[in-house]
Design an enzyme around this catalytic site. Structure first.
Site, PDB file in Angstrom:
ATOM      1  N   ASN A   1       0.764  -1.157   0.077  1.00  0.00           N
ATOM      2  CA  ASN A   1       0.156   0.157  -0.078  1.00  0.00           C
ATOM      3  C   ASN A   1       0.552   1.229  -0.004  1.00  0.00           C
ATOM      4  O   ASN A   1       2.299   1.025   0.391  1.00  0.00           O
ATOM      5  CB  ASN A   1      -1.182   0.013   1.231  1.00  0.00           C
ATOM      6  CG  ASN A   1      -1.952  -1.045   1.019  1.00  0.00           C
ATOM      7  OD1 ASN A   1      -2.434  -1.591   0.222  1.00  0.00           O
ATOM      8  ND2 ASN A   1      -2.255  -1.810   2.257  1.00  0.00           N
ATOM      9  N   CYS A   2       0.282   2.289  -0.216  1.00  0.00           N
ATOM     10  CA  CYS A   2       0.899   3.655  -0.583  1.00  0.00           C
ATOM     11  C   CYS A   2       1.439   3.794   0.769  1.00  0.00           C
ATOM     12  O   CYS A   2       1.025   3.605   1.855  1.00  0.00           O
ATOM     13  CB  CYS A   2      -0.297   4.676  -0.661  1.00  0.00           C
ATOM     14  SG  CYS A   2       0.329   6.333  -0.863  1.00  0.00           S
ATOM     15  N   PRO A   3       2.802   4.443   0.823  1.00  0.00           N
ATOM     16  CA  PRO A   3       3.519   4.762  -0.452  1.00  0.00           C
ATOM     17  C   PRO A   3       4.702   3.877  -0.941  1.00  0.00           C
ATOM     18  O   PRO A   3       5.198   4.124  -1.785  1.00  0.00           O
ATOM     19  CB  PRO A   3       4.442   6.207   0.293  1.00  0.00           C
ATOM     20  CG  PRO A   3       4.731   5.720   1.617  1.00  0.00           C
ATOM     21  CD  PRO A   3       3.472   4.732   1.974  1.00  0.00           C
TER      22      PRO A   3
ATOM     23  N   ASP B   1      -2.570  -1.533  -5.525  1.00  0.00           N
ATOM     24  CA  ASP B   1      -3.087  -0.378  -4.455  1.00  0.00           C
ATOM     25  C   ASP B   1      -3.894   0.781  -5.476  1.00  0.00           C
ATOM     26  O   ASP B   1      -3.232   1.165  -6.279  1.00  0.00           O
ATOM     27  CB  ASP B   1      -1.655   0.251  -3.861  1.00  0.00           C
ATOM     28  CG  ASP B   1      -2.438   1.617  -2.754  1.00  0.00           C
ATOM     29  OD1 ASP B   1      -3.521   1.731  -2.844  1.00  0.00           O
ATOM     30  OD2 ASP B   1      -1.554   1.980  -2.475  1.00  0.00           O
TER      31      ASP B   1
END
Length: 78
Positions: A15-17, A42
């Site tokens: 997931n981000c980042p 994501d």
């Protein structure tokens, strides 16, 4: 390495980042003009990669989504 053969980076499940950070690291290790194909899951990565390409000067050549998998083709700036 021929420009027609992209290096593939699989960041599915991250997931981000993290997808963007791993893509930045991979691009830093490639020669100018090289291609990097990133595969992510994501949904936030869509905007992340668009903004990153615009701000960094790297070219986002392709961006697609298929069944929850996002694929980006980046070309490192010369």
């Amino acid at each position: 390495m021929a420009a027609s053969e992209p290096v593939e980076l699989d960041v599915t499940g991250l997931n981000c980042p993290m997808p963007l950070l791993k893509a930045k690291k991979a691009l830093n290790e490639l020669p100018p003009g090289a291609l990097l194909r990133v595969i992510a899951t994501d949904p936030a990565s869509v905007r992340d990669f668009e903004v990153f390409a615009r701000q960094s000067g790297h070219a986002l050549l392709e961006s697609s989504e298929n069944d929850g998998r996002y694929t980006y083709l980046l070309q490192k700036k010369a």
